[in-house]
Structure formats: C-alpha cells, structure tokens
Design a protein around this motif. Structure first.
Motif, PDB file in Angstrom:
ATOM      1  N   THR A 102       1.004  -1.125   0.138  1.00 54.47           N
ATOM      2  CA  THR A 102       0.040   0.018  -0.089  1.00 54.47           C
ATOM      3  C   THR A 102       0.758   1.196   0.021  1.00 54.47           C
ATOM      4  O   THR A 102       1.859   1.337   0.698  1.00 54.47           O
ATOM      5  CB  THR A 102      -0.875   0.067   1.175  1.00 54.47           C
ATOM      6  OG1 THR A 102      -1.860  -1.000   1.070  1.00 54.47           O
ATOM      7  CG2 THR A 102      -1.849   1.254   1.244  1.00 54.47           C
ATOM      8  N   ASP A 124      -4.188   2.874  -5.896  1.00 51.18           N
ATOM      9  CA  ASP A 124      -2.740   2.344  -5.505  1.00 51.18           C
ATOM     10  C   ASP A 124      -2.294   1.474  -6.393  1.00 51.18           C
ATOM     11  O   ASP A 124      -3.071   0.935  -7.600  1.00 51.18           O
ATOM     12  CB  ASP A 124      -3.080   1.437  -4.487  1.00 51.18           C
ATOM     13  CG  ASP A 124      -1.977   1.938  -3.068  1.00 51.18           C
ATOM     14  OD1 ASP A 124      -0.865   2.320  -3.510  1.00 51.18           O
ATOM     15  OD2 ASP A 124      -2.334   1.878  -1.903  1.00 51.18           O
ATOM     16  N   GLY A 125      -0.937   1.225  -6.582  1.00 51.45           N
ATOM     17  CA  GLY A 125      -0.110   0.384  -7.634  1.00 51.45           C
ATOM     18  C   GLY A 125      -0.105   1.207  -8.880  1.00 51.45           C
ATOM     19  O   GLY A 125      -0.280   0.588 -10.086  1.00 51.45           O
ATOM     20  N   ARG A 128      -3.300   0.446 -10.280  1.00 51.20           N
ATOM     21  CA  ARG A 128      -3.958  -0.754 -10.670  1.00 51.20           C
ATOM     22  C   ARG A 128      -4.824  -1.364  -9.732  1.00 51.20           C
ATOM     23  O   ARG A 128      -5.527  -2.128  -9.989  1.00 51.20           O
ATOM     24  CB  ARG A 128      -2.830  -1.818 -11.077  1.00 51.20           C
ATOM     25  CG  ARG A 128      -1.927  -1.584 -12.146  1.00 51.20           C
ATOM     26  CD  ARG A 128      -1.146  -2.887 -12.351  1.00 51.20           C
ATOM     27  NE  ARG A 128       0.014  -2.354 -13.532  1.00 51.20           N
ATOM     28  CZ  ARG A 128       1.029  -3.436 -13.857  1.00 51.20           C
ATOM     29  NH1 ARG A 128       1.068  -4.391 -13.035  1.00 51.20           N
ATOM     30  NH2 ARG A 128       1.574  -2.941 -14.908  1.00 51.20           N
ATOM     31  N   THR A 129      -4.764  -0.581  -8.529  1.00 54.06           N
ATOM     32  CA  THR A 129      -5.629  -1.245  -7.347  1.00 54.06           C
ATOM     33  C   THR A 129      -6.577  -0.233  -6.841  1.00 54.06           C
ATOM     34  O   THR A 129      -6.234   1.074  -6.741  1.00 54.06           O
ATOM     35  CB  THR A 129      -4.903  -2.027  -6.439  1.00 54.06           C
ATOM     36  OG1 THR A 129      -4.241  -2.997  -6.830  1.00 54.06           O
ATOM     37  CG2 THR A 129      -5.837  -2.302  -5.338  1.00 54.06           C
ATOM     38  N   ARG A 131      -8.936   0.475  -3.535  1.00 63.02           N
ATOM     39  CA  ARG A 131      -9.561   0.001  -2.218  1.00 63.02           C
ATOM     40  C   ARG A 131     -10.519   0.949  -1.449  1.00 63.02           C
ATOM     41  O   ARG A 131     -10.268   2.268  -1.891  1.00 63.02           O
ATOM     42  CB  ARG A 131      -8.293  -0.123  -1.242  1.00 63.02           C
ATOM     43  CG  ARG A 131      -7.446  -1.204  -1.744  1.00 63.02           C
ATOM     44  CD  ARG A 131      -6.294  -1.474  -0.778  1.00 63.02           C
ATOM     45  NE  ARG A 131      -5.368  -2.617  -1.251  1.00 63.02           N
ATOM     46  CZ  ARG A 131      -4.196  -2.539  -1.781  1.00 63.02           C
ATOM     47  NH1 ARG A 131      -3.561  -1.247  -1.880  1.00 63.02           N
ATOM     48  NH2 ARG A 131      -3.496  -3.425  -2.013  1.00 63.02           N
ATOM     49  N   GLU A 143     -12.098  -4.227  -2.310  1.00 59.93           N
ATOM     50  CA  GLU A 143     -10.657  -3.967  -3.232  1.00 59.93           C
ATOM     51  C   GLU A 143     -11.031  -4.558  -4.466  1.00 59.93           C
ATOM     52  O   GLU A 143     -11.640  -5.489  -4.887  1.00 59.93           O
ATOM     53  CB  GLU A 143      -9.567  -4.965  -2.464  1.00 59.93           C
ATOM     54  CG  GLU A 143      -8.374  -4.812  -3.296  1.00 59.93           C
ATOM     55  CD  GLU A 143      -7.220  -5.568  -2.774  1.00 59.93           C
ATOM     56  OE1 GLU A 143      -6.248  -5.059  -1.876  1.00 59.93           O
ATOM     57  OE2 GLU A 143      -7.222  -6.753  -2.793  1.00 59.93           O
ATOM     58  N   LYS A 145      -8.919  -5.218  -8.138  1.00 59.11           N
ATOM     59  CA  LYS A 145      -7.551  -5.290  -8.914  1.00 59.11           C
ATOM     60  C   LYS A 145      -7.618  -5.446 -10.285  1.00 59.11           C
ATOM     61  O   LYS A 145      -8.506  -6.466 -10.683  1.00 59.11           O
ATOM     62  CB  LYS A 145      -6.743  -6.238  -8.220  1.00 59.11           C
ATOM     63  CG  LYS A 145      -6.097  -5.961  -6.773  1.00 59.11           C
ATOM     64  CD  LYS A 145      -5.384  -7.199  -6.289  1.00 59.11           C
ATOM     65  CE  LYS A 145      -4.699  -6.738  -4.785  1.00 59.11           C
ATOM     66  NZ  LYS A 145      -3.834  -7.930  -4.401  1.00 59.11           N
ATOM     67  N   ASP A 147      -5.167  -5.697 -14.293  1.00 62.27           N
ATOM     68  CA  ASP A 147      -4.199  -5.971 -14.747  1.00 62.27           C
ATOM     69  C   ASP A 147      -3.433  -5.062 -15.596  1.00 62.27           C
ATOM     70  O   ASP A 147      -2.149  -4.541 -15.465  1.00 62.27           O
ATOM     71  CB  ASP A 147      -4.149  -7.228 -16.106  1.00 62.27           C
ATOM     72  CG  ASP A 147      -4.549  -8.673 -15.377  1.00 62.27           C
ATOM     73  OD1 ASP A 147      -4.041  -8.833 -14.407  1.00 62.27           O
ATOM     74  OD2 ASP A 147      -4.957  -9.183 -16.213  1.00 62.27           O
ATOM     75  N   TYR A 149      -3.176  -0.425 -15.739  1.00 62.14           N
ATOM     76  CA  TYR A 149      -3.529   1.014 -15.178  1.00 62.14           C
ATOM     77  C   TYR A 149      -4.950   1.484 -15.470  1.00 62.14           C
ATOM     78  O   TYR A 149      -5.259   1.448 -16.700  1.00 62.14           O
ATOM     79  CB  TYR A 149      -2.533   1.771 -15.572  1.00 62.14           C
ATOM     80  CG  TYR A 149      -1.033   1.508 -15.428  1.00 62.14           C
ATOM     81  CD1 TYR A 149      -0.840   0.765 -13.944  1.00 62.14           C
ATOM     82  CD2 TYR A 149      -0.055   1.475 -16.247  1.00 62.14           C
ATOM     83  CE1 TYR A 149       0.549   0.297 -13.672  1.00 62.14           C
ATOM     84  CE2 TYR A 149       1.381   0.815 -16.018  1.00 62.14           C
ATOM     85  CZ  TYR A 149       1.731   0.347 -14.734  1.00 62.14           C
ATOM     86  OH  TYR A 149       2.879   0.017 -14.479  1.00 62.14           O
TER      87      TYR A 149
END
Length: 324
Positions: A102, A124-125, A128-129, A131, A143, A145, A147, A149
């Motif tokens: 995170t 986040d990421g 890509r995520t 939350r 959440e 997620k 693959d 952006y």
C-alpha cells in the motif's frame, strides 16, 4: 514534492485544508495539515503535524459529508487518520495496518468519499488497485484489482457501481461483494468472515471458535469463567475465604492495602506502555501503544480510577517518558 496533493475546501467554502510547512529550523521543516478560515483573509484555525519532512510523507485528504471529519493519508509512516475539524484537529482514530505494498497513489485521483459517507476510496499500484477504506476505522473493506492501469474512476450516485477509465476504454464494475457476517468487509479481505466483531479480544481466534470471545487469555485462571465475567480474572478461587464470603480483593493481593486501580478493558486491543506521575502525586498519566495519553482521577478508594480525559497523539508513546 507535493504535486499530487490537492487542498480541500469545505462545502460552505469557508474553510481550506492544505499541507504546509508549519515549523522550520536550520535543518528540518515539520510538515502538517493547516486549517485556514478563508472568509477572514487567511486566518489559521488549527494545524496538525504528523512529523518532520524527512520522516513523514503527507498525501491527500478528503472531508466527510458534513465537513466535521478530515481523513488524511501519510505514506511514511503509512497511516490513515481521522481529524476532528470541529475540535482543533484532534485525532478521532488512526489506522496503520494495510495490505502489502500500500502506498496511496493520488496522482490521478484524490481520495474519494462514497455517496453514503461510509468509505473513502483510494487508488494504488500506479494505479492498478482501488481500495475502499471504512470511515469509522480505516480498515480496508473492499478491493478491486486489474492487470492494466486506470487513469480515472468515479462512483455511481446509487453507490451500486464504480466506473473506470483507462487510456482506451471505460468500464463499470459492481460495488458489491460477498460479506457473510454483514460487517461491511468483503469475505476475501475479512480476517473473520463469519464474525462481525472480527476477533474482538485480539487473540487470533474468531468468535465462532473462541471459548472466550472477549477474553484474550481465554480463562487464564482456569475456573470456567471468561475474563469479562470473572470477578477475579487471575484467581481461580474468586476471592472465597474460609467463612464463604469475599473481602473484595482477589487472591494474593489480600496482603496489601490497595488504594486504587485502573485496567484497560479486556476488549480494548491497546496496551499501557508508559507511566508519568506528577511531582505531588496527585495526577497519573498513561501512554498507550496505539498513541493515546490518558489522565486518571485517582481520588478514589480502591474502586476503578476514572479516566479524566484521553487524547490521541501523532507521536510514539510506547517508550518510558514519551508521554511527557
């Protein structure tokens, strides 16, 4: 260095919340959140300092629907905090337990409050995520997620879906999940998916499997009574003397004259870490592992000492003398 940070304006456009350099010296500057009344020039109302610039990376923030709470994010140390905007920015709660990796990525979107005010959504990421964090505790409840952006996202007004935009497509996903115990946390993120209180005594055993769900030590003295209902949690005889009556003092403590006592509730996952007694011994202050300072009223006779006040602090109090 704060290009991803956006100041936050209250709904009535009277208050502005922004990151600012609040203190300076020759070497470091303490960065924090500054609350400014914009109806009277730039009058400072209150400020909150998380730490010095070299040890604290403050990020975005979002206000609750009624403007009474400012939810702020920090990447170093990693934390989400709720500040009471009506009471000089006092900390209402702090959360520092998050999923792996995170980092709170606000380059595309600032944190976004859900239409019902129950969650704050943070990308986040890279990102890509996405939350959703509880506005009551800061716990991750849902959440998403992917693959690839995404560059923008928004929440439908009925809170039923979330809409994402990538560089070449737009799509929507349902804002729902399986939540067996109806605690707001999706089963795949819930440490106790069948326990709405999520292991209330913090012993690592979910309530449905815990012989004493509100007793961390699970009946430490082995008398068949859990701590929350045991009159003497460490005395298996429960203060029974020869004549069959009790003297009000458990076990071997009968040897001492007890003046007063205080104990953190067994359902509270916090713990005492530091002690300060005033010079005249009239005041006792305690620091806890979760960052609280408590002042005790010790003008009692053995009955539990009352807590006169409690304050959250942004600093560590888990070492001797820190609460001073």
């Amino acid at each position: 260095s704060y290009s991803y940070h956006q100041p936050v304006l209250s709904s009535d456009e009277t208050m502005l919340y922004t990151i600012a350099l609040l203190e300076t010296d020759r070497y470091y500057g303490a960065t924090g959140w500054l609350a400014v009344n914009v109806t009277n020039g730039t009058e400072k109302v209150w400020s909150y300092t998380r730490g010095y610039g070299y040890s604290s990376q403050l990020k975005g923030a979002v206000l609750s629907a009624d403007d009474s709470v400012l939810y702020i994010f920090s990447s170093s140390p990693l934390a989400m905090l709720a500040l009471d905007t009506t009471n000089n920015g006092d900390i209402l709660w702090a959360q520092d337990v998050f999923p792996y990796a995170t980092g709170f990525d606000f380059q595309q979107n600032p944190p976004l409050l859900s239409p019902d005010g129950s969650r704050v959504y943070v990308a986040d990421g890279y990102p890509r995520t996405l939350r959703g964090y509880s506005t009551k505790t800061g716990v991750v409840e849902i959440e998403f997620k992917f693959d690839d952006y995404f560059y923008e996202y928004d929440i439908a007004s009925d809170f039923g879906s979330i809409i994402f935009r990538t560089y070449d497509e737009v799509f929507a996903v349902g804002n729902t999940c399986v939540d067996s115990d109806s605690d707001g946390i999706c089963n795949n993120l819930d440490s106790c998916p069948n326990d709405a209180e999520n292991d209330p005594d913090g012993d690592g055993i979910c309530s449905e499997d815990d012989s004493c769900p509100f007793d961390f030590n699970d009946d430490w003295d082995g008398d068949g009574l859990c701590y929350d209902v045991d009159p003497c949690g460490t005395d298996a005889t429960n203060d029974v003397v020869v004549n069959g009556t009790g003297d009000g003092i458990c076990g071997d403590h009968d040897d001492y004259q007890w003046l007063w006592h205080y104990q953190i509730a067994n359902t509270d996952l916090d713990s005492l870490e530091s002690l300060i007694v005033s010079d005249d011994s009239s005041n006792v202050y305690l620091g806890t592992a979760l960052g609280k300072v408590l002042a005790l009223d010790i003008n009692v006779s053995f009955v539990p000492a009352a807590v006169r006040w409690t304050r959250w602090t942004g600093n560590d109090v888990n070492q001797p003398g820190a609460a001073s």
